[in-house]
Design an enzyme around this catalytic site. Structure first.
Site, mmCIF file in Angstrom:
data_model
loop_
_atom_site.group_PDB
_atom_site.id
_atom_site.type_symbol
_atom_site.label_atom_id
_atom_site.label_comp_id
_atom_site.label_asym_id
_atom_site.label_seq_id
_atom_site.Cartn_x
_atom_site.Cartn_y
_atom_site.Cartn_z
ATOM 1 N N CYS A 11 -81.512 46.128 -15.742
ATOM 2 C CA CYS A 11 -80.533 45.403 -16.557
ATOM 3 C C CYS A 11 -80.683 43.921 -16.237
ATOM 4 C CB CYS A 11 -79.110 45.869 -16.253
ATOM 5 S SG CYS A 11 -77.841 44.890 -17.114
ATOM 6 N N CYS A 14 -77.369 39.555 -16.431
ATOM 7 C CA CYS A 14 -76.976 38.439 -15.552
ATOM 8 C C CYS A 14 -78.223 37.638 -15.192
ATOM 9 C CB CYS A 14 -76.274 38.965 -14.302
ATOM 10 S SG CYS A 14 -74.727 39.811 -14.646
ATOM 11 N N CYS A 86 -71.949 49.054 -11.709
ATOM 12 C CA CYS A 86 -72.223 47.626 -11.916
ATOM 13 C C CYS A 86 -71.272 46.786 -11.070
ATOM 14 C CB CYS A 86 -72.048 47.284 -13.392
ATOM 15 S SG CYS A 86 -72.139 45.516 -13.739
ATOM 16 N N GLN A 213 -59.430 37.512 -22.756
ATOM 17 C CA GLN A 213 -60.465 36.959 -21.884
ATOM 18 C C GLN A 213 -60.911 37.998 -20.860
ATOM 19 O OE1 GLN A 213 -61.812 34.143 -22.494
ATOM 20 N NE2 GLN A 213 -60.344 32.682 -23.290
ATOM 21 N N GLU A 267 -53.723 33.739 -36.137
ATOM 22 C CA GLU A 267 -54.843 34.567 -35.667
ATOM 23 C C GLU A 267 -55.122 35.617 -36.743
ATOM 24 O OE1 GLU A 267 -57.710 36.614 -34.081
ATOM 25 O OE2 GLU A 267 -56.970 34.911 -32.897
ATOM 26 N N ASN A 312 -58.708 27.607 -29.910
ATOM 27 C CA ASN A 312 -59.505 28.504 -29.069
ATOM 28 C C ASN A 312 -60.336 29.418 -29.976
ATOM 29 O OD1 ASN A 312 -60.529 29.873 -26.819
ATOM 30 N ND2 ASN A 312 -58.839 31.314 -26.776
ATOM 31 N N CYS A 339 -65.839 28.679 -25.668
ATOM 32 C CA CYS A 339 -66.788 29.472 -24.885
ATOM 33 C C CYS A 339 -68.226 29.132 -25.260
ATOM 34 C CB CYS A 339 -66.524 30.964 -25.076
ATOM 35 S SG CYS A 339 -66.723 31.534 -26.777
#
Length: 395
Positions: A11, A14, A86, A213, A267, A312, A339
């Site tokens: 994997c 990351c 994980c 989040q 939203e 956001n 983000c």
């Protein structure tokens, strides 16, 4: 953080994991400084660091393998990898995933085989929250059809007996043979559909299809910083655009001394609006309203402009139509959390009449290049043309 999945090249999600964590923060901060340099920010704070492991509150696992030996994880080419251990997940989350894996086998929930287009169970999604040191969980099972719903309903108590504080369980129906995580239909099996979470003593709620989040501790500090930055401003009205479950708006309202501030949260997700409205009612605020609408269409249709706009947006950014409108109507303050640094910069370029006062990086996504960035902008004061003033006085 050490990860055997990455070391074995099983994997590679990351992809910054080989950098020491402090180096990761330094590289991200350098990117932030470079990207914001053209805006002449008055202050860029040091990054807010995450925990290096066990920080992720949500696991999205493909269900692979066979009904006799189900696997929760990912498939790369022809290789299947179980990721229940994980290190991004807490020990309690890892244990829940393993219990669910056993439950799948015992109940005969056949994993969906992409190549053969057979089977039922496509994904398992687990969300973890902590309230007063008590872990609570939400489990979503993404199925191809309604075929196994009765079996899951009949065995729900067994699952809840195995997983302590399993508050919400739902089935999502995703019938398409496509790379889509979830479908439109959500069937909640438990008596409640709200998973509670408390951040800075603000009660928030998560429904199965509402966004939250994924790094709880960093989110808590992000919301607190946002409210701290605006606490001394003369604010009477707020728009909270792309408000999600209301985290930013509710924190700001709770921090500001004026208890009669009007806040409108917008939203597109109906589930998220239900969560935000529930929190507002619990807090006792009387001048708050949350509406399920398109944020850009809502803003452009308004005549009364608020003192503060909270933004956001998703990764694509707020977009040209909304940013150009804000530049035109000029609310006094804009607080923007992003983000995606690149879409943030694109949006900021459309606000030439604003000064970037503060910025801070929040490391929501350790071991990757991604980051959350919070910026505060204030409307620039109009400059006086001294020559014109002099001519007016003389003539």
């Amino acid at each position: 953080m050490q990860c055997r999945y990455y070391q074995q090249q099983k994997c590679l999600s990351c992809n910054w994991i080989n950098y020491p964590y402090q180096t990761q923060l330094e590289k991200k901060q350098q990117q932030l400084l470079q990207q914001l340099a053209d805006f002449n920010p008055q202050q860029i704070a040091d990054p807010f660091a995450s925990d290096e492991s066990a920080f992720r509150n949500k696991a999205k696992m493909a269900v692979l393998g066979t009904v006799e030996k189900p696997i929760l994880g990912i498939q790369t080419g022809n290789e299947i990898m179980d990721l229940c251990d994980c290190p991004l997940y807490s020990n309690s989350m890892q244990n829940v995933l393993k219990i669910v894996r056993t439950y799948i086998r015992k109940q005969g929930l056949v994993p969906y085989n992409i190549n053969k287009r057979k089977g039922e169970l496509k994904f398992v999604i687990v969300t973890e929250t902590t309230n007063q040191e008590t872990k609570q969980f939400m489990l979503r099972l993404v199925m191809k059809s309604h075929k196994l719903i009765a079996r899951i309903k009949n065995s729900l108590k067994q699952l809840q007996d195995k997983i302590q504080n399993l508050v919400v369980v739902s089935i999502n129906i995703q019938p398409s043979h496509a790379a889509i995580l979830e479908g439109d239909e959500e069937i909640v099996l438990t008596t409640t559909q709200f998973l509670p979470v408390s951040l800075n003593r603000i009660p928030l709620y998560i429904k199965p299809k509402s966004f939250f989040q994924t790094n709880t501790r960093v989110a808590e500090n992000l919301y607190k910083t946002a409210s701290d930055w605006v606490t001394d401003f003369p604010i009477k009205s707020i728009w909270d655009l792309f408000c999600g479950v209301g985290g930013f708006g509710l924190h700001c309202i709770n921090q500001l001394p004026n208890r009669n501030i009007e806040l409108t949260g917008i939203e597109i997700s109906v589930d998220a609006i239900e969560c935000a409205s529930r929190s507002a009612k619990q807090l006792g605020f009387k001048h708050l309203s949350f509406k399920s609408l398109d944020a850009t269409k809502y803003a452009i249709a308004q005549h009364a402009i608020p003192d503060l706009v909270l933004l956001n947006p998703p990764r694509r950014g707020a977009g040209a139509a909304l940013m150009q409108y804000l530049e035109q109507v000029k609310p006094t303050f804009i607080l923007y959390s992003s983000c995606n640094l690149h879409s943030l910069v694109d949006d900021l370029r459309m606000l030439p009449d604003y000064q970037l006062v503060k910025a801070q990086l929040f490391d929501m996504f350790p071991h990757t290049a991604h980051m959350e960035v919070l910026v505060l902008l204030t409307k620039k004061q109009p400059t006086v043309n001294t020559i014109s003033v002099f001519n007016d006085l003389v003539f």
